[in-house]
Enzyme design. Structure first.
Site, PDB file in Angstrom:
ATOM      1  N   SER A 158       0.844  -1.199   0.000  1.00  0.00           N
ATOM      2  CA  SER A 158       0.000   0.000   0.000  1.00  0.00           C
ATOM      3  C   SER A 158       0.884   1.257   0.000  1.00  0.00           C
ATOM      4  CB  SER A 158      -0.956  -0.039   1.197  1.00  0.00           C
ATOM      5  OG  SER A 158      -1.939   0.966   1.100  1.00  0.00           O
ATOM      6  N   ASP A 207     -10.105  -3.310  -5.547  1.00  0.00           N
ATOM      7  CA  ASP A 207      -9.303  -2.213  -4.998  1.00  0.00           C
ATOM      8  C   ASP A 207      -9.421  -1.024  -5.941  1.00  0.00           C
ATOM      9  OD1 ASP A 207      -7.455  -0.485  -3.937  1.00  0.00           O
ATOM     10  OD2 ASP A 207      -5.766  -1.882  -4.023  1.00  0.00           O
ATOM     11  N   HIS A 240      -8.210  -4.589  -1.191  1.00  0.00           N
ATOM     12  CA  HIS A 240      -6.959  -3.908  -0.870  1.00  0.00           C
ATOM     13  C   HIS A 240      -6.292  -4.547   0.359  1.00  0.00           C
ATOM     14  CE1 HIS A 240      -4.191  -0.502  -1.042  1.00  0.00           C
ATOM     15  NE2 HIS A 240      -4.302  -0.374   0.272  1.00  0.00           N
TER      16      HIS A 240
END
Length: 388
Positions: A217, A320, A350
Site C-alpha cells: 500500500s 481495490d 486492498h
C-alpha cells in the site's frame, strides 16, 4: 465477490480508520512538525520480538537513527543456521541467537519491507505485519528488515521516503563494517566508524548484493521511491544492489481519475474518501496535489527513466479502487523492457494478503507463495553460500 466475513471486516476497518483519520485532521497538535516522529499509534496491536527461533524465525528490534524514531525489526529464518551449528549459538544472558565468531555462516538475501497504513498508521511491529514478514522470510528464504518509518501528520512528506533510503544507506554501512571485521581490522579507524554498531545477524548472514524492496500500500510508494534513489546513487551504495522490487496494492492516485477510481470509489477497506484524507495528512499543505511525485508514478519528467528501474512485480486486487493506476505503471515498465509482471487476484480487496484479519485466508497464502516464486529468480545464489 468478497465473502461475507471480508465485507464485515471491511465495515469495521473503515469505521475505525476513518475515525482515526478524522481525529488526526481535527487535532491541532497534528499540525505541528515533529522531526523525531512516531512509528506506531497507541491503538496498534504490537507483537513482541523474540531473538530465539520461534516457528522458524527469530526477530529483534533495533533503533538506527539517534535523531528520529526510525527503527527496524529484523526477521531471520532458521534456514540461515545450518545443522552443524551448536547450542553455543544461544547466548544465555542474551536469551537469543548470536552468530559465533570464526565459523562459516550461510548468507541470505536481504529484503527491506515497508508496511501499509496510508502513511498515517500501521507499524513494522504490528501483529499483522509481524506475521506477514515471518511468512515472507520463510517462503522466500530471506532476511526481512521491516522498516518502522515515521508516520504522518507528525512527520509529513518527505520524512517517510527519506527514512526508506536512509535504511538502504545504513545497510551499505553495515556491509562495509562487516567486511572490515572479517579482515580483522581492529585499528582506531575501524573503531571510529562504530565497530560496536555492527548488527551481528546481518554481518553473519546478510548478503546485501541481493537486496529486494517490498512495499505494501503506502509502503509500495516508499519502496518505489527508494528504488529510484538506488538507481540514481549507483555505485555509491556498494555493496548494496537492489535486484528487484515488489509493489503490493500500491497507494497510487492522480488528478485525472481512472476507471477503477470512479467505479470502485467506495470499495472495501481503503476507499477514495479515506485515501484523500490520508494524502492531506501526509503532504504539506502547500504541496497538496494528487499528481505529486509521491502519489502518481507516471507524471511527466519523473526521474530516473523507467527503463533504469529494477525488475518490478506488481500485485493488485479486483475490488481495490487504486488498481488501475498500478496496472498502468506496470504496463509502462514493460514497454521499456523491464521485467514487470502483474498478479491480479479475482475477488481480492486492498491488502488482502497483508491485513491481520485476512492473513490466514487461502488467497493470502497463495499470494505470498506467488511472490516468493517470482522473487527467487533474482535472489538465486551468487558465488559461495557460506562465508566467515
Amino acid at each position: 465477490m468478497p465473502s461475507l466475513i471480508v465485507k464485515l471486516y471491511s465495515v469495521i476497518f473503515k469505521y475505525q480508520q476513518k475515525h482515526l483519520l478524522q481525529s488526526l485532521i481535527e487535532t491541532p497538535e497534528s499540525t505541528k512538525p515533529n522531526p523525531f516522529g512516531i512509528t506506531s499509534r497507541t491503538n496498534e496491536s504490537i507483537a513482541a520480538s523474540n531473538p530465539s527461533f520461534s516457528e522458524g524465525v527469530a526477530t529483534k528490534d533495533i533503533h538506527v537513527d539517534p535523531f528520529s524514531s526510525l527503527s527496524l525489526r529484523i526477521f531471520l529464518p532458521d534456514t540461515a543456521v545450518t545443522s552443524s551449528l551448536s547450542s553455543t549459538y544461544q547466548v544465555p544472558n542474551y536469551g537469543g541467537y548470536s552468530p559465533a565468531a570464526g565459523k562459516p555462516h550461510r548468507k541470505l538475501p536481504v529484503m527491506l519491507q515497508f508496511h501499509g497504513g496510508g502513511f498515517v498508521s500501521g507499524s513494522n511491529e504490528s501483529v499483522g505485519n509481524d506475521a506477514f514478514c515471518r511468512r515472507i522470510a520463510k517462503l522466500c528464504d530471506v532476511i526481512v528488515v521491516a522498516v518502522g518509518y515515521r508516520l504522518a501528520p507528525e512527520t509529513k512528506y518527505p520524512g517517510a521516503f527519506e527514512d526508506g533510503f536512509k535504511v538502504l544507506n545504513w545497510l551499505a554501512k553495515q556491509a562495509n563494517l562487516a567486511v572490515c571485521g572479517r579482515l580483522g581490522a581492529q585499528s582506531h579507524i575501524f573503531d571510529s566508524f562504530g565497530a560496536s554498531m555492527v548488527e551481528p545477524w546481518l554481518a553473519a548472514h546478510g548478503d546485501t548484493s541481493r537486496c529486494v524492496l517490498l512495499g505494501v500500500s503506502s509502503g509500495a510508494n516508499i519502496a518505489d521511491y527508494v528504488a529510484r534513489e538506488a538507481v540514481e546513487a549507483g555505485k555509491r551504495l556498494d555493496p548494496v544492489k537492489v535486484v528487484a522490487q515488489i509493489l503490493m496494492f500500491p497507494f497510487f492516485i492522480g488528478n485525472t481519475p481512472t476507471h477503477s477510481e470512479i467505479k470502485l470509489a467506495s470499495s472495501y477497506f481503503y476507499d477514495k474518501t479515506m485515501c484523500m484524507l490520508a494524502w492531506k495528512l501526509f503532504l504539506p499543505k502547500e504541496e497538496f496535489n494528487l499528481d505529486h511525485p509521491a502519489a502518481n508514478p507516471l507524471i511527466a519528467g519523473r526521474q530516473p527513466p523507467l527503463k533504469c528501474m529494477p525488475p518490478t512485480l506488481t500485485v493488485v486486487a479486483e475490488h481495490d479502487f487504486m488498481r488501475d493506476r498500478a496496472i498502468a505503471y506496470s504496463e509502462e515498465l514493460r514497454k521499456v523492457n523491464v521485467d514487470a509482471p502483474l498478479l491480479d487476484y479475482k475477488d481480492g480487496v486492498h491488502e488482502f494478503a497483508t491485513l491481520d484479519v485476512l492473513l490466514q485466508t487461502p488467497q493470502a497464502q497463495v499470494c505470498a507463495e506467488d511472490v516468493s516464486i517470482w522473487v527467487k529468480k533474482y535472489i538465486s545464489l551468487r558465488g559461495h553460500e557460506f562465508s566467515y
